[in-house]
Design an enzyme around this catalytic site. Structure first.
Site, PDB file in Angstrom:
ATOM      1  N   HIS A 525       5.481-133.965  24.349  1.00  0.00           N
ATOM      2  CA  HIS A 525       6.530-134.218  25.348  1.00  0.00           C
ATOM      3  C   HIS A 525       7.840-134.657  24.710  1.00  0.00           C
ATOM      4  O   HIS A 525       8.920-134.236  25.117  1.00  0.00           O
ATOM      5  CB  HIS A 525       6.063-135.300  26.335  1.00  0.00           C
ATOM      6  CG  HIS A 525       5.070-134.796  27.340  1.00  0.00           C
ATOM      7  ND1 HIS A 525       4.018-135.554  27.772  1.00  0.00           N
ATOM      8  CD2 HIS A 525       4.977-133.612  27.979  1.00  0.00           C
ATOM      9  CE1 HIS A 525       3.315-134.857  28.652  1.00  0.00           C
ATOM     10  NE2 HIS A 525       3.876-133.684  28.788  1.00  0.00           N
ATOM     11  N   CYS A 855      21.174-107.105  -4.102  1.00  0.00           N
ATOM     12  CA  CYS A 855      20.679-108.333  -3.474  1.00  0.00           C
ATOM     13  C   CYS A 855      21.162-109.580  -4.199  1.00  0.00           C
ATOM     14  O   CYS A 855      20.672-110.670  -3.933  1.00  0.00           O
ATOM     15  CB  CYS A 855      19.155-108.327  -3.408  1.00  0.00           C
ATOM     16  SG  CYS A 855      18.363-108.147  -5.024  1.00  0.00           S
TER      17      CYS A 855
END
Length: 895
Positions: A525, A855
């Protein structure tokens, strides 16, 4: 489920199965509520006739077996209902059947005060609240597709309103809550809330409500005082797609006997006015007078001897919707929901789940220190788990997969992401869905807007760490609270630190700049509320309350992956909000460099054409942390090293399995984030000094003068010393592509110095079942050495394409150490010599009709270099995620 087939005195009842909404009782079995065949419930008269006919059939000797029945969920009624008990319930029912039969289901004139769950649909929220309506929907609509839900009944909004009206409570409530000062003064809020709850509890139920409540209890329990219920709140404004009322009202478990049930229903009614619920409704703009509360009275799943948890049909942190996020712990599920336990966690990938593949792409073992169990005589209590339970997964892979399949079915039925509670019965071993509500935070994020938090300075002292919630950063002075009674001491902008929080703390949580707890998982919660409030939270720290002091300045970072860090001091950070709008077309594919699986789901939602560089060493270093040789030689290690390894490989069978499976999970998570687009995985490229820093590494690694150009990359793969280690990497890649069905995974070989190395590594790959071209596997080479440039066309004979590593190519072309500050000013990928090498590599690949991309860091740092590469005809540039949007926009500009 507990077996409730014994009558008082030990006599077993005959098996009785009732149609429609009648009682269903099977001696010695689990019980299931029959599914209605139409959207309208039968009249009470029809239900009574149906029950009588089937009861007569059962009593005349008919033998019924579970496989012969079409059932939905758990028992709508208990076994052991004697003929006298059935008659008692039937008499009460017949007295009302004529009036009830005249009421159209769903109409405004429906004055029923209790309704069986199996008669409800999702359109009945205004009658019975979100929880009860959703359960009824699943029982009636999803039972035939394998979503079992426990049966029961719900009190109605009509009954609640009648209770408030006839009890004279309404006027008192309205007057008490009209004072606006209670919403800013925590002490006043607590006083008013208590007064309202006391007023409700002091007011008795109306007679007709008690009568029907007793009748429904008899119908479901068969009069068995040991029959157990879960009594939960179900509000008419609850579980809406844009608001989460999770935990705002009370839940009661292991409720036994009618009197106990009546008391718990009364307590549920009062819980509409808990302090947290009053505050939440006010903040979200819900009028108190327009929210009614109902009680869902549901057959209890015996998970106290099994397990339970929560699952979401998306990733709660990133909103990535191609996964199911499953959590689990031992015992009743309230520990997971309430955040008192750190549960086990799994991610299941929906696309490959649908194909019947092994779809669990990641797992994290929680501490599971406690579990909630039944208390003798009713109610529940928490006890410590055993050492054995803590070291094992609380759910099997098969169970996690089955749960994910249920989640997908529920999500498909409702047409939106869902927040689902589940339980495994310790008696029958079966899985049940006990709640489902719309997910209300991640699914509500604005599409096309990216919010990014980033640390601008790194703290020198990490005070504590735990599970990150919210992807944000906050800072402030610590306020360490040990009790909810201290809420009035909390000031706006402070960092809330507590052992745990529950929704009772919501009035001060919204004031906090960040939240830190010792206990709890990412689905508790506290985590849900923190997300909804937009506040960073770190849960499950274990010892945060011991590590920080009141008044201490801290920075709470949830923006660095799944792990949240609490840094000492107030550090600089930034928040960026980008509205993507329409991105212009560009002349090449823009991919990403992503190595951290913990950030993959977030980055995967950026515009991209896949992952051009996934560094495997990131997974090995962070998820494994042990030298592969140490794992292969585990039995010969000293006790201290074994103990370190044992702490990391909890939940995995053998050291070898641990190493392989962790790589599988890391690669699979990365691949899932961009699926079905390609991901190029660079196999391990640690230098010897980096391998030495892993646990056990100092026993196996040499001391090299210059590890940067030493024993690394392809040279390791083809060396007998490393052969078995490399085989484990390849086994992991095979599993991801094969068992898990992720054919978008390609591999890349780094630091290929010579053509002989290229030939040898292909032989090693073939030997380990990854022959280039078979089953679609592509093997790329990282072009990063001058020899790769000079012999570009020759190297391409052994590979499917080039991925250019501009970092190493620059340092080796210019002859400098990129880690040395003394020569850092000369490091520039735009140097003419480097650009000449880039040009040669691109042309060679193009002439051979093969893939070529880049890359390295260069295009991320220098958009002008990215543009030059595009003009050269490169197929793709792979950028750091934070460079994707600005580079894309730069490249799309018209001259």
């Amino acid at each position: 489920m507990p077996v409730h087939s014994k009558m008082s005195g030990g006599r077993r009842a005959a098996a009785v199965v009732a149609a429609g909404a009648g009682a269903s009782a099977l001696a010695g079995t689990a019980f299931v509520a029959p599914r209605l065949n139409s959207s309208s419930a039968p009249s009470m008269h029809d239900r009574t006739l149906s029950a009588g006919l089937v009861a007569s059939s059962a009593e005349s000797g008919s033998r019924l077996s579970i496989p012969a029945l079409s059932m939905a969920g758990l028992a709508a009624a208990a076994a052991g209902a004697s003929k006298a008990r059935r008659c008692q319930a039937s008499k009460i029912t017949k007295q009302r059947q004529v009036a009830v039969a005249l009421q159209a289901r769903g109409g405004d004139d429906d004055t029923r005060v209790c309704i069986p769950l199996e008669e409800l649909r999702n359109t009945d929220v205004d009658k019975v609240g979100g929880k009860s309506a959703s359960l009824g929907e699943m029982i009636s609509q999803l039972s035939d597709v394998g979503v079992p839900v426990p049966g029961g009944f719900s009190t109605t909004a009509y009954a609640y309103k009648e209770f408030l009206d006839k009890g004279g409570i309404n006027e008192f409530i309205n007057e008490s809550l009209s004072d606006e000062t209670i919403y800013t003064d925590v002490n006043k809020l607590m006083q008013v809330g208590k007064a309202v709850r006391d007023k409700i509890m002091d007011t008795p139920f109306q007679a007709n409500f008690e009568e029907e409540l007793k009748a429904q209890w008899l119908r479901v329990s068969g009069g068995d005082e040991k029959f157990t219920f879960a009594v939960r709140s179900s509000a008419t404004a609850e579980d809406l797609p844009d608001a989460s009322f999770a935990g705002q009202q009370e839940t009661y478990l292991n409720v036994m006997g009618y009197e106990d049930m009546k008391e718990k229903v009364h307590l549920v009614f009062a819980s509409l006015f808990t302090d947290r619920a009053i505050s939440y409704r006010h903040d979200r703009g819900f009028e108190h007078s327009k929210v009614q509360l109902c009680a869902t009275c549901q057959k209890m799943v015996r998970s106290e001897t099994g397990a339970a948890g929560v699952m979401f049909s998306l990733d709660t942190e990133s909103g990535f919707d191609k996964v199911v996020f499953v959590t689990s712990a031992y015992g009743l599920g309230e520990t997971v929901v309430g955040g008192t336990v750190n549960p086990d966690e799994w991610y299941v990938f929906k696309p490959t789940l649908a194909e019947g593949k092994n779809a669990i792409i990641a797992r994290t073992m929680g501490s599971k220190l406690i579990k909630m169990v039944y208390k003798a005589g009713g109610g529940s209590e928490t006890i410590d788990t055993s050492a054995d339970e803590r070291q094992k997964w609380s759910a099997s892979d098969a169970e996690v997969t089955a749960l994910a399949e249920m989640a997908v079915k529920i999500e498909k039925h409702y047409g939106r992401p869902m927040d689902i509670e589940w339980a495994r019965d310790g008696d029958d071993g079966k899985l049940y869905i006990v709640q489902a509500r719309p997910e209300t935070v991640a699914s509500q994020k604005k599409v096309g807007v990216i919010e990014e938090y980033k640390m601008l300075e790194k703290g020198s002292e990490v005070v504590a760490e735990g599970r990150a919630v919210g992807k944000r950063i906050g800072a402030g002075k610590v306020n360490l609270l040990t009790s909810i009674d201290q809420m009035a001491e909390f000031k706006e902008g402070e960092v809330l630190v507590a052992d745990m929080t529950d929704p009772d703390w919501e009035p001060i949580m919204k004031k906090a700049s960040a939240i830190i707890t010792n206990r709890g998982g990412r689905t508790c919660h506290a985590a849900i509320i923190a997300r909804e409030l937009g506040i960073p939270a770190i849960v499950g720290c274990g010892d945060a309350t011991d590590k920080v002091t009141k008044g201490q300045e801290v920075t709470v970072s949830c923006a660095e992956g799944d792990t949240g860090f609490i840094y000492n001091g107030s550090l600089k950070f930034e928040k960026k909000v980008q509205d993507l709008g329409e991105l212009p077309p560009v002349g090449m594919k823009i991919m990403m460099n992503v190595g951290n699986p913990e950030t993959a789901f977030t980055f995967g939602q950026l515009p991209n054409e896949g992952i051009g560089l996934a560094r495997l060493e990131f997974v090995i270093n962070n998820a494994i942390g042990v030298h592969p040789k140490a794992l292969l030689n585990y039995d010969s290690l000293d006790a201290d090293t074994k103990a370190k390894i044992d702490g990391r490989m909890q939940g995995y069978g053998t050291p070898k399995e641990f190493y392989t499976q962790k790589i599988v999970e890391g690669v699979a998570t990365l691949a899932a984030s961009v699926y079905p687009k390609r991901i190029i995985v660079r196999l391990s490229d640690f230098k010897s000094n980096e391998y030495k820093s892993l646990i056990g590494g100092d026993q196996y690694e040499p001391d090299e003068e210059n590890p940067m150009i030493g024993f690394r990359g392809c040279g390791r793969y083809t060396d007998p010393f490393f052969e078995e280690c490399f085989a484990m990497e390849l086994d992991a890649i095979k599993k991801v592509r094969g068992e898990m069905g992720m054919k978008n995974v390609e591999i890349m070989i780094p630091f290929v110095r010579t053509l002989d190395m290229a030939k040898d590594v292909n032989e090693v790959l073939e030997k380990n079942g990854l022959k280039r071209g078979e089953d679609g596997i592509k093997v790329n080479m990282m072009a990063e050495l001058p020899s790769n440039v000079f012999l570009a066309e020759e190297f391409l004979e052994y590979f499917d394409g080039f991925s250019i590593g501009s970092n190493d190519l620059t340092q080796l072309t210019l002859g400098l150490d990129r880690d040395s500050g003394l020569v850092a000013q000369y490091f520039d990928e735009r140097n003419p010599a480097v650009m000449k090498g880039l040009e040669i590599l691109i042309k060679a690949a193009k002439s051979k009709g093969k893939y070529v991309g880049i890359c390295g860091q260069g295009p991320s740092d220098h958009p002008d270099l990215a543009k030059w590469l595009m003009d050269q005809g490169i197929d793709s540039v792979s950028l750091n995620p934070d460079s994707v949007i600005p580079t894309w926009q730069f490249l799309g500009k018209k001259d």
